[in-house]
Design a protein around this motif. Structure first.
Motif, PDB file in Angstrom:
ATOM      1  N   ARG B 148       0.833  -1.203   0.000  1.00 14.68           N
ATOM      2  CA  ARG B 148       0.000   0.000   0.000  1.00 14.68           C
ATOM      3  C   ARG B 148       0.869   1.255   0.000  1.00 14.68           C
ATOM      4  NH1 ARG B 148      -5.625  -0.408  -0.664  1.00 14.68           N
ATOM      5  NH2 ARG B 148      -5.743  -2.674  -0.887  1.00 14.68           N
ATOM      6  N   THR B 149       0.299   2.317  -0.593  1.00 14.41           N
ATOM      7  CA  THR B 149       0.945   3.621  -0.467  1.00 14.41           C
ATOM      8  C   THR B 149       0.384   4.280   0.776  1.00 14.41           C
ATOM      9  OG1 THR B 149       1.009   3.778  -2.855  1.00 14.41           O
ATOM     10  CG2 THR B 149       1.377   5.810  -1.608  1.00 14.41           C
ATOM     11  N   VAL B 150       1.247   4.581   1.743  1.00 19.81           N
ATOM     12  CA  VAL B 150       0.768   5.256   2.951  1.00 19.81           C
ATOM     13  C   VAL B 150       1.555   6.546   3.161  1.00 19.81           C
ATOM     14  CG1 VAL B 150      -0.012   3.153   4.096  1.00 19.81           C
ATOM     15  CG2 VAL B 150       2.322   3.949   4.436  1.00 19.81           C
ATOM     16  N   TRP B 151       0.882   7.513   3.764  1.00 23.98           N
ATOM     17  CA  TRP B 151       1.543   8.770   4.151  1.00 23.98           C
ATOM     18  C   TRP B 151       1.662   8.760   5.669  1.00 23.98           C
ATOM     19  CZ3 TRP B 151       3.486  12.432   0.849  1.00 23.98           C
ATOM     20  CH2 TRP B 151       3.090  12.353  -0.508  1.00 23.98           C
ATOM     21  N   VAL B 152       2.892   8.752   6.166  1.00 21.35           N
ATOM     22  CA  VAL B 152       3.058   8.768   7.621  1.00 21.35           C
ATOM     23  C   VAL B 152       3.761  10.048   8.045  1.00 21.35           C
ATOM     24  CG1 VAL B 152       3.045   6.266   7.901  1.00 21.35           C
ATOM     25  CG2 VAL B 152       5.205   7.475   7.491  1.00 21.35           C
ATOM     26  N   ARG B 153       3.559  10.401   9.321  1.00 22.26           N
ATOM     27  CA  ARG B 153       4.150  11.633   9.854  1.00 22.26           C
ATOM     28  C   ARG B 153       5.665  11.601   9.815  1.00 22.26           C
ATOM     29  NH1 ARG B 153      -0.134  12.056  13.782  1.00 22.26           N
ATOM     30  NH2 ARG B 153       0.931  10.527  15.063  1.00 22.26           N
ATOM     31  N   ALA B 154       6.259  12.717   9.423  1.00 24.54           N
ATOM     32  CA  ALA B 154       7.710  12.854   9.472  1.00 24.54           C
ATOM     33  C   ALA B 154       8.115  13.366  10.849  1.00 24.54           C
ATOM     34  CB  ALA B 154       8.170  13.833   8.397  1.00 24.54           C
ATOM     35  N   ASP B 155       9.389  13.182  11.170  1.00 28.52           N
ATOM     36  CA  ASP B 155       9.915  13.675  12.436  1.00 28.52           C
ATOM     37  C   ASP B 155       9.806  15.208  12.468  1.00 28.52           C
ATOM     38  OD1 ASP B 155      11.450  12.985  14.914  1.00 28.52           O
ATOM     39  OD2 ASP B 155      12.801  14.475  14.008  1.00 28.52           O
ATOM     40  N   ASP B 156       9.724  15.780  13.683  1.00 29.12           N
ATOM     41  CA  ASP B 156       9.525  17.222  13.783  1.00 29.12           C
ATOM     42  C   ASP B 156      10.672  18.020  13.174  1.00 29.12           C
ATOM     43  OD1 ASP B 156      10.740  16.115  16.340  1.00 29.12           O
ATOM     44  OD2 ASP B 156      11.146  18.264  16.597  1.00 29.12           O
ATOM     45  N   GLN B 157      11.900  17.468  13.221  1.00 23.21           N
ATOM     46  CA  GLN B 157      13.029  18.204  12.640  1.00 23.21           C
ATOM     47  C   GLN B 157      12.871  18.320  11.124  1.00 23.21           C
ATOM     48  OE1 GLN B 157      16.508  16.105  14.179  1.00 23.21           O
ATOM     49  NE2 GLN B 157      16.823  17.821  15.591  1.00 23.21           N
ATOM     50  N   ILE B 158      12.410  17.222  10.495  1.00 22.55           N
ATOM     51  CA  ILE B 158      12.195  17.243   9.050  1.00 22.55           C
ATOM     52  C   ILE B 158      11.081  18.237   8.723  1.00 22.55           C
ATOM     53  CG2 ILE B 158      11.636  15.805   7.038  1.00 22.55           C
ATOM     54  CD1 ILE B 158      14.258  15.133   8.702  1.00 22.55           C
ATOM     55  N   ASP B 159      10.023  18.170   9.546  1.00 22.74           N
ATOM     56  CA  ASP B 159       8.891  19.081   9.396  1.00 22.74           C
ATOM     57  C   ASP B 159       9.369  20.532   9.430  1.00 22.74           C
ATOM     58  OD1 ASP B 159       6.010  19.612   9.389  1.00 22.74           O
ATOM     59  OD2 ASP B 159       6.311  20.295  11.449  1.00 22.74           O
ATOM     60  N   GLN B 160      10.204  20.833  10.423  1.00 20.76           N
ATOM     61  CA  GLN B 160      10.715  22.195  10.560  1.00 20.76           C
ATOM     62  C   GLN B 160      11.611  22.583   9.393  1.00 20.76           C
ATOM     63  OE1 GLN B 160       9.910  24.645  12.901  1.00 20.76           O
ATOM     64  NE2 GLN B 160       8.295  23.119  13.011  1.00 20.76           N
ATOM     65  N   LEU B 161      12.421  21.613   8.913  1.00 22.71           N
ATOM     66  CA  LEU B 161      13.311  21.891   7.779  1.00 22.71           C
ATOM     67  C   LEU B 161      12.487  22.260   6.545  1.00 22.71           C
ATOM     68  CD1 LEU B 161      16.235  21.860   6.715  1.00 22.71           C
ATOM     69  CD2 LEU B 161      15.862  19.491   6.045  1.00 22.71           C
ATOM     70  N   VAL B 162      11.419  21.476   6.317  1.00 21.83           N
ATOM     71  CA  VAL B 162      10.563  21.741   5.159  1.00 21.83           C
ATOM     72  C   VAL B 162       9.906  23.113   5.282  1.00 21.83           C
ATOM     73  CG1 VAL B 162       8.475  20.978   3.966  1.00 21.83           C
ATOM     74  CG2 VAL B 162      10.170  19.308   4.701  1.00 21.83           C
ATOM     75  N   LYS B 163       9.504  23.459   6.515  1.00 23.23           N
ATOM     76  CA  LYS B 163       8.832  24.741   6.733  1.00 23.23           C
ATOM     77  C   LYS B 163       9.809  25.904   6.789  1.00 23.23           C
ATOM     78  CE  LYS B 163       4.907  22.829   9.280  1.00 23.23           C
ATOM     79  NZ  LYS B 163       4.481  22.459  10.638  1.00 23.23           N
TER      80      LYS B 163
END
Lengths: 280, 438
Positions: B148-163
């Motif tokens: 299956r293709t699933v979307w799971v949460r990324a780590d907060d550091q990755i989240d912050q890097l993207v933002k």
């Protein structure tokens, strides 16, 4: 200035002999309410200094006198509205049908249903015209069922001479009426609980002359069924609507007599001065 | 009564005609014109000062809100990683979802084979990701054995890097995030396997040490439960007290004393109520620590004076003529109050109540004293469960070192403000409804 010049024009003068026989008859009329030695204190200040007065059945008694003379205070003693004023103390005896209204056996709530009141400023409840009139009968349980209540409201409004003007808008707020209509609504509200006595505290002082004339006619009609006590500053009004007049001055009742007698032949110098417009 | 007569005669004596009075000419003089100009100038200055004050207040408000929105807006988005997960029945049976996710992630980086590189990849995923997958399988067991293709949460550091929370131009040692993670994130971004979506976690989850798994769901429920207790207690007690004091109580030294004390209580620092709650509710009655029940009791004590004072003011504003009218046709004092005075005072009472509730909703200090400042992951289900409330949650997040908590703090403040605006809106609507009825 002569006394005659102060007589209100509307007063119809009759031969003196007639008036004398009337006076004798009037004195013999039964008293609905009696006041004996009524003294009222607001804290340390004495507002009434011993009032003796009879209020006769089915007649209109006018209380006149300069501002602050205690006539409204006396009126408010009659249905114990003074109870609500902090620091007000009443001495003496006031009786309704021979029963002391300040006695232990009399409940102020019941007394105020028997002795209704109309105030200086029209004060309808901020409710519909219908609810204003129906409120009294509702809380006293005077009407059983919707139809009977409708009947009471209609009769009261008719007696107050307001029915024709409001019969199509009973659901509108009472406060939407004109000043004179509001005062008649307040009278309708007072008579809806079928009181025996109606107290009116300067009922026309906030109204224009036409509305005043309306109310005065109404008072004359109501006399057939109710005993009325009216406080007024307007001496013509006292002369027009009342059969008896009491003159108050500085917390004392100076004189009480037939209205014609008071206005034509006052016995006290102070009464004479007041009705001729020399002070007050 | 001769004095009266003389007095009257004096009043009737014609007064000198107005045109000849010296006052008239003074009104036309140059000095008067000057004074008039000065008076107008003073009025203009006052209006200008007033307008300037309003403008300054508006500017500060805009700056404050602007800064919170700028900081907090990004928290409403979360970064997710796309993975092709093969749900191997053996691993599912072992509940080894971590391994499944990692295997899928490694497949996207075939060139990474060493342990250090794989550890970097492991850190891209949120530690909550396996639970997401587990929940998905629990909802639909037929998924087992499929890919299956699933979307799971990324780590907060990755989240912050993207933002854009990390500065890429800084050297690795100063950035706080390793070059390897940055490279891996960029690779995922380039392949479209990294995307941002609406952050539902923020609203549904309880607190967590991991920012990407932390939410204010627990705090909102805690706030609601606390407020419920507060309202159930302080509204009836407050309104009854106000009605009694205003309409029935005799005016004497005792009621004066009570009035002074109520006014003083309204000004008592809120932490004192917390101390009282700690001593009485927890210490004496042995109620549970951190519970919305105790929080609500403390808040009720705190808001009572506010409600009593506001209600008394509203009752005082009802014209006495209405009371006289009702008493005059024989209504008892209680009927007078219930049928006429209270309904007329209701809009004002409601406003006072809502202001009190809003204060309770935004209050932190007293709750610190009764243990509602604890780290609580579970969403409370009852009045005696451990809970925290929105402002305390904000306080705790503001204390957390993780970069991702900064934006969540701002987001929580925005939500708290939103709830307060909703409450005030409700007050306005209720007012309108009551005013229309009368």
């Amino acid at each position: 200035m002569s006394i005659k010049s102060g007589i209100p024009g509307q007063l119809k003068l009759r031969p003196r002999a007639d008036r004398q026989t009337d006076r004798a008859a009037a004195a013999a009329l039964p008293a609905k309410m009696t006041a004996r030695g009524v003294k009222v204190f607001y804290g340390a200040k004495q507002a009434l200094k011993g009032i003796d007065l009879d209020i006769q059945e089915n007649r209109v008694l006018a209380l006149i006198g300069p501002s602050g003379c205690g006539k409204s205070t006396f009126l408010r003693c009659l249905n114990r509205m003074n109870d609500t004023i902090e620091g007000c103390r009443v001495e003496g005896r006031i009786a309704l049908d021979g029963e002391d209204v300040y006695g232990k056996a009399v409940d102020a709530v019941q007394l105020r249903a028997r002795v209704g009141m109309v105030f200086q400023k029209p004060n309808p409840f901020p409710k519909s015209i219908y609810d204003n009139v129906a409120y009294g009968p509702r809380i006293h349980g005077l009407a059983s069922g919707r139809d009977e209540l409708d009947e009471v409201v209609q009769t009261s409004l008719k007696r107050a001479g307001l029915w024709a003007e409001v019969k199509d808008r009973l659901r509108e707020p009472g406060t939407s009426l004109s000043g004179g209509q509001q005062q008649r609504l307040c009278i309708a509200r007072a008579i809806a609980v079928s009181p025996e006595v109606i107290l009116m505290d300067e009922p026309c002082s906030a109204l224009d002359p036409i509305a005043t004339a309306h109310i005065e006619e109404l008072i004359d009609e109501l006399r057939a069924n109710y005993t009325i006590v009216i406080v007024t500053h307007n001496m013509q009004q006292a002369a027009r609507v009342s059969q008896r007049t009491a003159f108050f001055h500085l917390g004392e009742m100076v004189e009480c007599d037939d209205t014609e007698e008071i206005f034509t032949n006052p016995r006290d110098e102070r009464t004479q001065g007041y009705i001729t417009g020399r002070y007050g | 009564m001769t004095d009266l007569v003389e007095q009257d005669v004096a009043a009737v004596t014609p007064s000198p005609s107005p045109s000849s009075s010296p006052a008239k000419s003074r009104l036309r003089s140059e000095a008067f014109a000057r004074r008039l100009r000065a008076r107008h100038a003073a009025e203009r200055r006052f209006r200008l000062a007033g307008a300037a004050a309003v403008a300054l207040a508006a500017l500060i408000l805009v700056l404050l809100l602007g800064s919170i929105v700028a900081k907090g807006a990004s928290a409403f988005l979360e970064t997710r990683i796309r993975l092709e997960v093969t749900l191997d029945p053996a691993e599912v049976a072992d509940r080894n979802y971590t391994a499944l996710l990692r295997r899928a992630l490694y497949a996207q980086f075939p060139q990474v084979t060493d342990r250090a590189g794989r550890r970097v990849l492991n850190d891209l995923l949120s530690s909550g990701a396996p639970y997401e997958l587990e929940a998905m399988v629990a909802r639909d067991p037929a998924l087992v054995g499929t890919t299956r293709t699933v979307w799971v949460r990324a780590d907060d550091q990755i989240d912050q890097l993207v933002k854009g929370g990390y500065r890429r131009d800084l050297p690795e040692s100063e950035r706080g995030l390793s070059d390897a993670k940055v490279a891996a994130t960029d690779a995922l971004l380039a392949s479209g396997a990294l995307a941002q979506g609406f952050n539902t976690t923020l609203f549904t989850a309880g607190d967590s040490r991991e920012p990407e798994q932390a939410g204010i769901g627990g705090a909102i429920v805690g706030s609601l439960l606390t407020l419920l207790v507060t309202m159930a207690l302080s509204v009836p007690v407050g309104i009854s007290a106000a009605v009694y004091l205003e309409e029935f109580a005799p005016k004497n030294r005792w009621t004066d004393l009570i009035e002074v004390n109520i006014n003083n209580l309204a000004a008592v620092p809120s932490i004192i109520f917390g101390l009282l709650g700690l001593a009485v509710f927890l210490g004496f009655f042995g109620m549970p620590r951190s519970a919305p029940l105790v929080g609500g009791l403390v808040m009720a004590l705190m808001t009572l004076p506010v409600i009593i004072i506001a209600s008394r003011v509203a009752l005082k504003a009802v014209p006495p003529s209405i009371r006289e009218a009702a008493l005059g046709i024989g209504a008892s004092p209680l009927q007078t109050v219930l049928h006429h005075v209270l309904p007329l005072a209701m809009p004002g009472i409601l406003t006072g109540t809502i202001i009190g509730m809003a204060r309770a909703l935004g209050e932190t200090a007293p709750l610190l004293m009764i243990g509602m400042v604890a780290f609580i992951v579970d969403i409370p289900h009852g009045l005696t469960d451990s809970a925290t409330v929105l402002p305390v949650q904000i306080y705790m997040w503001a204390d957390s070192p993780e970069r991702a908590f900064t934006e969540r703090t701002s987001a929580a403040i925005l939500i708290l403000l939103g709830v307060l605006i909703l409450l005030n809106g409700a007050a306005v609507i209720l007012r309108k409804i009551f005013e229309r009825r009368w």
